[in-house]
Design an enzyme around this catalytic site. Structure first.
Site, PDB file in Angstrom:
ATOM      1  N   TYR A  60      14.762  -1.424  16.547  1.00 23.05           N
ATOM      2  CA  TYR A  60      14.417  -1.127  14.853  1.00 23.05           C
ATOM      3  C   TYR A  60      15.122  -2.080  14.554  1.00 23.05           C
ATOM      4  O   TYR A  60      15.832  -3.649  13.446  1.00 23.05           O
ATOM      5  CB  TYR A  60      14.750   0.059  14.085  1.00 23.05           C
ATOM      6  CG  TYR A  60      14.352  -0.069  12.825  1.00 23.05           C
ATOM      7  CD1 TYR A  60      12.848  -0.760  12.505  1.00 23.05           C
ATOM      8  CD2 TYR A  60      15.167   0.045  11.935  1.00 23.05           C
ATOM      9  CE1 TYR A  60      13.021  -1.095  10.864  1.00 23.05           C
ATOM     10  CE2 TYR A  60      15.103  -0.201  10.805  1.00 23.05           C
ATOM     11  CZ  TYR A  60      14.135  -0.407  10.161  1.00 23.05           C
ATOM     12  OH  TYR A  60      13.422  -0.746   8.461  1.00 23.05           O
ATOM     13  N   THR A  73       0.528  -1.208  -0.149  1.00 28.19           N
ATOM     14  CA  THR A  73      -0.087   0.079  -0.168  1.00 28.19           C
ATOM     15  C   THR A  73       0.823   0.853   0.148  1.00 28.19           C
ATOM     16  O   THR A  73       0.206   2.617  -0.011  1.00 28.19           O
ATOM     17  CB  THR A  73      -1.188  -0.305   1.158  1.00 28.19           C
ATOM     18  OG1 THR A  73       0.236  -0.172   2.445  1.00 28.19           O
ATOM     19  CG2 THR A  73      -2.229  -1.110   1.399  1.00 28.19           C
ATOM     20  N   PHE A  76       8.282   0.677  -0.787  1.00 27.63           N
ATOM     21  CA  PHE A  76       8.896  -0.062  -1.635  1.00 27.63           C
ATOM     22  C   PHE A  76       7.749  -0.878  -1.982  1.00 27.63           C
ATOM     23  O   PHE A  76       7.922  -1.669  -3.216  1.00 27.63           O
ATOM     24  CB  PHE A  76       9.704  -0.822  -0.475  1.00 27.63           C
ATOM     25  CG  PHE A  76      10.602  -0.178  -0.190  1.00 27.63           C
ATOM     26  CD1 PHE A  76      11.519   0.575  -0.848  1.00 27.63           C
ATOM     27  CD2 PHE A  76      11.982  -0.818   0.590  1.00 27.63           C
ATOM     28  CE1 PHE A  76      12.476   1.892  -0.434  1.00 27.63           C
ATOM     29  CE2 PHE A  76      13.139  -0.022   1.258  1.00 27.63           C
ATOM     30  CZ  PHE A  76      12.907   1.007   0.686  1.00 27.63           C
ATOM     31  N   ASN A 108       8.360  -8.242   2.485  1.00 31.16           N
ATOM     32  CA  ASN A 108       8.267  -6.016   3.174  1.00 31.16           C
ATOM     33  C   ASN A 108       7.827  -5.593   4.040  1.00 31.16           C
ATOM     34  O   ASN A 108       8.179  -4.883   4.316  1.00 31.16           O
ATOM     35  CB  ASN A 108       7.748  -5.478   0.979  1.00 31.16           C
ATOM     36  CG  ASN A 108       7.966  -3.829   0.665  1.00 31.16           C
ATOM     37  OD1 ASN A 108       9.265  -3.769   0.968  1.00 31.16           O
ATOM     38  ND2 ASN A 108       6.856  -3.376   1.546  1.00 31.16           N
ATOM     39  N   LYS A 113      16.067  -6.104  12.135  1.00 31.13           N
ATOM     40  CA  LYS A 113      16.779  -6.560  10.726  1.00 31.13           C
ATOM     41  C   LYS A 113      17.128  -7.249  11.197  1.00 31.13           C
ATOM     42  O   LYS A 113      18.135  -7.996   9.697  1.00 31.13           O
ATOM     43  CB  LYS A 113      17.009  -4.785  10.445  1.00 31.13           C
ATOM     44  CG  LYS A 113      15.336  -4.384   9.773  1.00 31.13           C
ATOM     45  CD  LYS A 113      15.030  -4.898   8.666  1.00 31.13           C
ATOM     46  CE  LYS A 113      13.213  -4.357   8.671  1.00 31.13           C
ATOM     47  NZ  LYS A 113      12.529  -4.459   7.846  1.00 31.13           N
TER      48      LYS A 113
HETATM   49  P1  NDP Z   1       6.528   2.315   4.110  1.00 30.52           P
HETATM   50  O1  NDP Z   1       6.018   3.092   5.483  1.00 30.52           O
HETATM   51  O2  NDP Z   1       5.988   3.525   2.497  1.00 30.52           O
HETATM   52  O3  NDP Z   1       5.103   0.947   3.457  1.00 30.52           O
HETATM   53  C1  NDP Z   1       5.232   0.805   4.432  1.00 30.52           C
HETATM   54  C2  NDP Z   1       4.286  -1.114   3.718  1.00 30.52           C
HETATM   55  O4  NDP Z   1       4.731  -1.774   5.413  1.00 30.52           O
HETATM   56  C3  NDP Z   1       3.127   0.080   3.741  1.00 30.52           C
HETATM   57  O5  NDP Z   1       1.994  -0.809   3.103  1.00 30.52           O
HETATM   58  C4  NDP Z   1       2.193  -0.582   5.386  1.00 30.52           C
HETATM   59  O6  NDP Z   1       0.944  -1.091   4.739  1.00 30.52           O
HETATM   60  C5  NDP Z   1       2.962  -2.383   5.008  1.00 30.52           C
HETATM   61  N1  NDP Z   1       2.524  -2.816   6.683  1.00 30.52           N
HETATM   62  C6  NDP Z   1       3.162  -1.967   7.824  1.00 30.52           C
HETATM   63  N2  NDP Z   1       2.785  -2.716   8.950  1.00 30.52           N
HETATM   64  C7  NDP Z   1       2.235  -3.404   8.481  1.00 30.52           C
HETATM   65  C8  NDP Z   1       1.601  -4.742   9.809  1.00 30.52           C
HETATM   66  N3  NDP Z   1       0.928  -4.820   9.938  1.00 30.52           N
HETATM   67  N4  NDP Z   1       0.456  -5.355   8.626  1.00 30.52           N
HETATM   68  C9  NDP Z   1       0.307  -5.702   7.023  1.00 30.52           C
HETATM   69  N5  NDP Z   1       1.552  -4.362   6.480  1.00 30.52           N
HETATM   70  C10 NDP Z   1       1.980  -4.048   7.570  1.00 30.52           C
HETATM   71  O7  NDP Z   1       7.990   2.044   4.131  1.00 30.52           O
HETATM   72  P2  NDP Z   1       8.767   1.311   3.571  1.00 30.52           P
HETATM   73  O8  NDP Z   1       8.445   0.825   2.124  1.00 30.52           O
HETATM   74  O9  NDP Z   1       9.860   2.263   3.401  1.00 30.52           O
HETATM   75  O10 NDP Z   1       9.314   0.417   4.253  1.00 30.52           O
HETATM   76  C11 NDP Z   1       9.256  -1.398   3.867  1.00 30.52           C
HETATM   77  C12 NDP Z   1       9.955  -1.932   3.835  1.00 30.52           C
HETATM   78  O11 NDP Z   1      11.282  -1.928   3.784  1.00 30.52           O
HETATM   79  C13 NDP Z   1       9.758  -2.178   5.700  1.00 30.52           C
HETATM   80  O12 NDP Z   1      10.303  -3.777   5.918  1.00 30.52           O
HETATM   81  C14 NDP Z   1      11.195  -1.531   6.062  1.00 30.52           C
HETATM   82  O13 NDP Z   1      11.729  -1.873   7.450  1.00 30.52           O
HETATM   83  C15 NDP Z   1      12.074  -1.453   5.209  1.00 30.52           C
HETATM   84  N6  NDP Z   1      12.974  -0.798   4.819  1.00 30.52           N
HETATM   85  C16 NDP Z   1      12.935   0.590   5.141  1.00 30.52           C
HETATM   86  C17 NDP Z   1      13.845   1.727   4.728  1.00 30.52           C
HETATM   87  C18 NDP Z   1      13.536   3.287   4.743  1.00 30.52           C
HETATM   88  O14 NDP Z   1      14.594   3.662   4.644  1.00 30.52           O
HETATM   89  N7  NDP Z   1      12.682   3.760   4.247  1.00 30.52           N
HETATM   90  C19 NDP Z   1      15.171   0.789   4.878  1.00 30.52           C
HETATM   91  C20 NDP Z   1      15.469  -0.442   4.461  1.00 30.52           C
HETATM   92  C21 NDP Z   1      14.687  -1.074   4.729  1.00 30.52           C
HETATM   93  P3  NDP Z   1      -0.230  -0.594   5.798  1.00 30.52           P
HETATM   94  O15 NDP Z   1      -0.304   0.786   6.685  1.00 30.52           O
HETATM   95  O16 NDP Z   1      -1.643  -0.484   5.053  1.00 30.52           O
HETATM   96  O17 NDP Z   1      -0.883  -2.305   6.640  1.00 30.52           O
HETATM   97  C1  8X3 Z   2      15.650   1.290   8.003  1.00 35.46           C
HETATM   98  C2  8X3 Z   2      17.067   2.735   7.005  1.00 35.46           C
HETATM   99  O1  8X3 Z   2      18.526   3.650   8.616  1.00 35.46           O
HETATM  100  O2  8X3 Z   2      16.569   4.616   9.135  1.00 35.46           O
HETATM  101  O3  8X3 Z   2      16.005   0.217   7.584  1.00 35.46           O
HETATM  102  O4  8X3 Z   2      17.010   2.508   9.275  1.00 35.46           O
HETATM  103  S1  8X3 Z   2      17.408   3.377   8.747  1.00 35.46           S
END
Ligand code: NDP
Ligand code: 8X3
Length: 251
Positions: free
Chosen positions: A153, A11, A14, A87, A157
């Protein structure tokens, strides 16, 4: 039947970008998340732009019964998921361990570790039966380094890192690929969620740098899934040019 991919957390960020790229390249999609209206909007977009067949499954990955019920609702060929992208995840809060908010810790542990496990436990047996499949886990630079105030966090990870390595061993006899992608700072909704809607704090995370964007990670996923059958990318760390690791960022 086209290849089928299930993407959790489609939603936003990524997951949404990954779903779009996979659809563009011809996959049928199962998209999941908790925000039904966003799932419906993405389904419509994939249909309009790529004529993609898409199933939406609205559930919370922390709820084991909801995960089981959603996956059990898949019929026929839709059960044969070729690609699972784990993800869905989040950070909540940023502070020293002695001031930690237990509820924030639980949300991260339940989503990033247990949620990933519930979904994998439900989908991997069919991959094992079919001796076919690919699981991509979205880890983080924080899965191998730690940073100030990132304690829990980073811990979740690190768990994704360990689980990804272990999964790869377990899946080895069944021809199933396991890849971990570990992004660094990326501008998605991640920081808005981490800082509970405080946009000023969220923006500060990317101030004076050109961060990664969701599409950069979606492109990496496309590279990983388009390797020959005999080749697996085990672990891929990706940062913006301004970031060396979890701690050093040239701001
Ligand atoms: P966003 O907040 O943009 O997206 C997160 C997604 O995860 C949303 O679609 C949300 O959907 C879903 N989500 C969160 N909690 C739940 C839940 N309990 N049940 C179902 N779905 C859930 O963040 P990112 O796209 O950045 O994050 C995606 C992944 O990448 C995560 O695992 C994050 O830890 C990881 N990541 C992010 C980084 C960054 O800097 N952005 C860097 C490294 C890793 P909804 O709210 O509709 O449920
Ligand atoms: C998300 C990147 O550096 O905010 O995993 O932890 S950071």
């Amino acid at each position: 039947m086209k290849k089928i991919a299930l993407v959790t957390g489609a939603t936003a960020g990524f997951g949404q970008a990954i779903a779009i790229k996979l659809a563009e390249s011809g996959y049928s999609l199962i998209i999941t998340g908790r925000r039904e209206e966003r799932l419906q909007a993405l389904k419509q977009k994939l249909s309009d732009n790529f004529n993609t067949e898409t199933i939406t499954l609205c559930f919370d990955v922390r709820n084991k019964e909801a995960v089981d019920k959603a996956i059990d609702s898949l019929n026929g060929d839709w059960k044969n998921i070729d690609l699972l992208v784990n993800n869905a995840g989040l950070a909540v809060g940023l502070g020293p361990i002695q001031e930690g908010v237990i509820d924030d810790w639980e949300r991260m542990i339940d989503t990033n570790i247990k949620g990933l496990l519930y979904v994998t436990r439900k989908i991997s047996p069919t991959m094992v039966e079919r001796k076919k499949g690919h699981i991509i886990n979205i880890g983080s630079t924080a899965g191998k380094d730690v940073y100030l105030n990132g304690n829990v966090y980073c811990g979740t990870k690190h768990a994704v890192n360990a689980i990804s390595q272990a999964m790869r061993i377990d899946m080895l006899p069944y021809n199933i690929k396991v890849t971990q992608i570990r992004p660094g700072l990326a501008e998605t909704e991640f920081s808005i969620v981490r800082f509970k809607g405080d946009k000023e704090k969220a923006d500060a995370a990317y101030k004076n740098i050109e961060p990664l964007y969701a599409n950069d990670i979606a492109e990496a996923v496309m590279f990983v899934v388009s390797r020959p059958v005999s080749v697996n990318i085990n672990d891929l760390e990706i940062t913006c040019t301004a970031q060396a690791n979890s701690y050093y960022v040239n701001k």
